[in-house]
Scaffold this active site. Structure first.
Site: not given
Ligand SMILES: Cc1cc2nc3c(=O)[nH]c(=O)nc-3n(C[C@H](O)[C@H](O)[C@H](O)COP(=O)(O)O)c2cc1C
Ligand SMILES: *[C@@H]1O[C@H](CO)[C@@H](O)[C@H](O)[C@H]1NC(C)=O
Ligand SMILES: *[C@@H]1O[C@H](CO)[C@@H](O)[C@H](O)[C@H]1NC(C)=O
Ligand SMILES: *[C@@H]1O[C@H](CO)[C@@H](O)[C@H](O)[C@H]1NC(C)=O
Ligand SMILES: *[C@@H]1O[C@H](CO)[C@@H](O)[C@H](O)[C@H]1NC(C)=O
Length: 395
Positions: A98, A100, A120, A145, A147, A149, A208, A211-214, A251, A282, A354-355
């Protein structure tokens, strides 16, 4: 000559004129008076007519210039919580994303948040993704979202945080550290630089590990990478030359498999990787099947009500996996005292939102606190601390 307030109203009207093409109905914003009905019936319907990013900007603007009335009464004793040797007057904080750029910390503090997480924030300034990148899922009480970053970078944000922490009445400030999309330094380095930059002025720091779960990067390899990241960031934190070392939190995403949760828990319980807290969670990349809104298939992280139980389950899992040894900040869909209580009793020591703030405005904070106080009393708890993890211990 204009007075400060007149100047602000002029600026505000200018902003609205640009975005709406001349609406003057906006005097309303300047009367943010904390009245729940007034918000529900007038202010929030108005902001809903704006595109979500403009509405977000406006809300930050109002907070930045303290156009919102200060919470008149002090928080009740039952809400005060001590963690990491910090006294929180209440456990309800504002989640990252919110504020940032750290513009509105004082206003957010005055409206009643127990703490404010900024960011962030990335080392270098960066634009983020192209617009539109925020979507309101009205029927679902949710936001999507992407965004990406957008950040003004360390330098600009640092100056504002330093100013705020110099004040006598100030917000408790967490700094959420991000990394640049095109990092010249490498991911770990971006976080280390963040710790070095903000370590002396932040009340706590967050990195943070969503995990991007690659595909192909699973199991052992992922675990080693995480261990390496946390070790190096903790080393940087421990080397800081400050009177008090700031707690370091990680996070996490809510979209973890049971094995991934176990892996993360086992890493952060190791002595050299022992972080001071976990923020759960997150946004989710999943899309519950009962979403109704048109934009439900937009790419991005989903937050708000549909995330609520997913994140509460995740809190309970981590509380159990770590035997309650690592404090948790519970976040995801908190919009009432009951929601906050569920997260606390699943194992959270503090909560964030936040929301629901984006949908309901400042009155939501006071309502959550009032309801939480009532629930604690009705269950016979004297304060928040007594209720932590109570529903994670049984069954
Ligand atoms: C528009 C928007 C931007 C966000 N930006 C960030 C961010 O920069 N860094 C971060 O760690 N989390 C970010 N979040 C995630 C929130 O901090 C929070 O974890 C998530 O929204 C769940 O809480 P909620 O359901 O109360 O919104 C963002 C969320 C939203 C809705
Ligand atoms: C919460 O209550 C317990 C007693 O059950 C007390 O020991 C503790 O100090 C209280 N915490 C705060 C922050 O008031
Ligand atoms: C927190 O509050 C207690 C009293 O409740 C006080 O003794 C202590 O000094 C405070 N700690 C900090 C860090 O402000
Ligand atoms: C968070 O971590 C994920 C996975 O490493 C990465 O894709 C993402 O860019 C990170 N976000 C920030 C703000 O650094
Ligand atoms: C959070 O989740 C989103 C996707 O849901 C991801 O893009 C982002 O990197 C994660 N991390 C942070 C700090 O927001």
């Amino acid at each position: 000559m204009y007075t400060r307030k007149e100047k602000l109203i002029k600026q505000l009207t200018g902003l609205v004129t640009v975005t709406l093409g001349g609406t003057t109905a906006f005097a309303g914003l300047c009367i943010w008076n904390g009245n729940e009905k007034f918000y529900r019936d007038y202010v929030m319907p108005f902001t809903r007519r704006l595109d979500p990013e403009t509405s977000h900007k406006l809300a930050v603007f109002a907070m930045k210039h303290c156009l919102i009335r200060k919470q008149p009464e002090p928080d009740t004793e039952s809400l005060s919580t001590k963690l990491w040797n910090i006294n929180f007057s209440n456990p309800v904080g504002l989640a990252a994303g919110f504020d940032k750029q750290a513009e509105a910390m004082q206003g957010l503090h005055r409206t009643g948040f127990g703490f404010v997480e900024i960011g962030s924030v990335t080392p270098q300034p960066q634009e983020g993704n192209k617009k539109p990148r925020v979507f309101r899922l009205e029927e679902d009480n949710a936001i999507i979202n992407r965004y990406g970053f957008n950040s003004e970078g360390h330098e600009a944000v640092y100056d504002r945080v330093r100013l705020e922490v110099g004040k006598q009445k100030r917000a408790i400030i967490g700094v959420n550290l991000g990394k640049n999309k095109l990092s010249a330094m490498g991911d770990v380095r971006d976080y280390v630089v963040g710790v070095e930059k903000f370590g002396a002025i932040a009340d706590y720091l967050v990195i943070n590990i969503s995990s991007p779960n690659t595909p192909g990067l699973r199991g052992l390899q992922q675990k080693e990478e995480l261990e390496n990241l946390i070790t190096l960031v903790l080393e940087a934190r421990n080397k800081l030359d400050t009177a008090k070392l700031p707690p370091l939190l990680v996070k996490i995403a809510p979209d973890l498999s049971d094995d991934e949760k176990k892996d993360i828990a086992s890493v952060i319980l190791k002595e050299k990787c022992r972080v001071d807290g976990i923020i759960v969670s997150n946004t989710t990349t999943s899309r519950p099947s009962d979403l109704k809104s048109q934009c439900k298939d937009e790419i991005g992280g989903l937050s708000g009500q549909p995330l609520k139980d997913i994140s509460t389950r995740c809190i309970r899992d981590f509380y159990r996996l770590t035997s309650g040894q690592i404090p948790i900040i519970g976040v995801g869909g908190v919009g009432s005292g009951q929601d906050a209580y569920e997260k606390i009793s699943a194992g959270a020591s503090l909560v964030q939102l936040y929301t629901s703030f984006a949908f309901q405005g400042p009155p939501v904070i006071r309502r959550i606190k009032r309801e939480l106080d009532e629930i604690l009393r009705s269950k016979g708890y004297r304060n928040v601390t007594e209720a932590i993890g109570k529903s994670a211990q049984s069954n």
